[in-house]
Enzyme design. Structure first.
Site, PDB file in Angstrom:
ATOM      1  N   TYR A 126      45.362 -51.430  -6.967  1.00  0.00           N
ATOM      2  CA  TYR A 126      45.116 -52.864  -7.203  1.00  0.00           C
ATOM      3  C   TYR A 126      46.214 -53.231  -7.959  1.00  0.00           C
ATOM      4  CZ  TYR A 126      43.230 -57.317  -8.956  1.00  0.00           C
ATOM      5  OH  TYR A 126      42.976 -58.741  -9.215  1.00  0.00           O
ATOM      6  N   LYS A 135      39.039 -69.806  -4.581  1.00  0.00           N
ATOM      7  CA  LYS A 135      38.065 -70.000  -5.127  1.00  0.00           C
ATOM      8  C   LYS A 135      37.485 -71.311  -5.625  1.00  0.00           C
ATOM      9  CE  LYS A 135      38.771 -65.514  -5.965  1.00  0.00           C
ATOM     10  NZ  LYS A 135      37.713 -64.330  -5.221  1.00  0.00           N
ATOM     11  N   TYR A 163      47.276 -60.092  -3.961  1.00  0.00           N
ATOM     12  CA  TYR A 163      46.375 -60.548  -2.638  1.00  0.00           C
ATOM     13  C   TYR A 163      47.162 -60.818  -1.357  1.00  0.00           C
ATOM     14  CZ  TYR A 163      42.514 -60.392  -6.224  1.00  0.00           C
ATOM     15  OH  TYR A 163      41.981 -60.165  -7.348  1.00  0.00           O
TER      16      TYR A 163
END
Length: 328
Positions: free
Chosen positions: A261, A49, A287
């Protein structure tokens, strides 16, 4: 328009290294495996990010913003890095976070959440039924009414501007590939909000580069391909480039989402273990663990020969591991 024309604040240590995974490659007896270490971008314990935030916070500073708002899950890596970057730049930061179904002490107090607090962010807990975008918009209006200048960042920093970070990363990968004299036959990356894959797809399209395969951490293959293609198109439009046909260049595999998720799966646990025990590489369960499971499956599939090479983009998220100790 060239990427250099956009306001940018340098936050990440770049270029991040590309490292071979020789023991894992030998164990799987398939293509040669490599990892792009975007977990080593530096600030705030690193992660993908920061590449997006360089452009987003560049715009925020250009607009004289005083407070930055963003949204995510309670253990959001994006939120943690937004808080760290704001601390570096002297900006106030407010994080609007959704708890989800987790209720363990580690999830509620450790990992990314602990770091959010340490970096001085103001935290708002989002209720399950609330829209995160609407809550952020309402909070921004309150701040404006108080005379402040807020800047809002979408979930994951995924938008045309943020995705420029991975347009640039695609070029970085190709330059490193040339320097290493290694031709990558595919780049593999986790895909959730779609911006990292979308940026890489756009960058590879502009450079006539290599295919990018996304490994979904939520949603279905169709949903994630549409999302990633849309994110790629946003970046291309921003650069004034042709976006027609971008959908045909996007591939996502959804077999590794598991129960949903941030919910553990056996293939994710195997991936965490193999990365750690063969290469000393630390992944996270949300992730990179699921994405690496897809990476391993591609290496085992026979789709790529022993004379070919695959690159895994490690997008970081390691602090999140401590928020989900039951996943290991």
């Amino acid at each position: 328009m060239d990427i250099a024309q956009f306001p940018r604040i340098l936050l990440a240590r770049l270029p991040t290294p590309i490292e071979p995974l020789p023991r894992l490659s030998a164990h799987l007896d398939g293509p040669k495996l490599y990892v792009k270490r975007d977990d080593l971008t530096g600030l705030g314990l690193g992660g993908n990010k920061l590449r997006k935030l360089e452009f987003l916070l560049g715009e925020a500073r250009a607009q004289d913003a005083e407070v930055v708002l963003t949204v995510g899950a309670l253990q959001s890596n994006h939120a943690r890095l937004t808080a760290a970057a704001c601390a570096r730049l002297g900006l106030d930061c407010e994080l609007i976070l959704r708890r989800g179904s987790h209720a363990s002490e580690a999830y509620l107090h450790s990992g990314n959440l602990l770091l959010d607090r340490l970096f001085g962010a103001r935290l708002h807990e989002l209720q399950a039924q609330e829209s995160r975008e609407e809550r952020m918009a309402v909070r921004a209006e309150i701040l404006r009414a108080e005379g402040q200048r807020p800047y809002c960042i979408p979930v994951g920093g995924s938008c045309g501007l943020g995705n420029l970070g991975y347009v640039a990363c695609a070029n970085e990968i190709l330059l490193q590939s040339d320097e290493m004299n290694v031709r990558f036959d595919a780049v593999v990356v986790a895909t959730g909000s779609g911006g990292t894959q979308g940026g890489l797809v756009a960058g590879m399209k502009l450079a006539d580069g290599v295919p990018v395969i996304g490994i979904a951490v939520e949603g279905t293959r169709t949903e994630q391909e549409v999302l990633a293609a849309g994110q790629a198109a946003e970046a291309l439009r921003l650069l004034g480039q042709e976006e027609t046909g971008i959908e045909s260049t996007v591939e996502v595999l959804d077999e590794f989402v598991g129960p949903g998720y941030a919910r553990p799966s056996e293939s994710m646990r195997e991936a965490l273990s193999m990365a750690a025990r063969f290469e000393g590489l630390v992944l996270d369960p949300v992730y990179t663990g699921k994405a690496f499971a897809g990476f391993i499956a591609l290496a085992r599939s026979g789709r790529y020969g022993k004379d070919q090479s695959l690159l895994f983009v490690h997008t970081g998220g390691t602090p999140g591991l401590f928020g989900y100790p039951e996943s290991v």
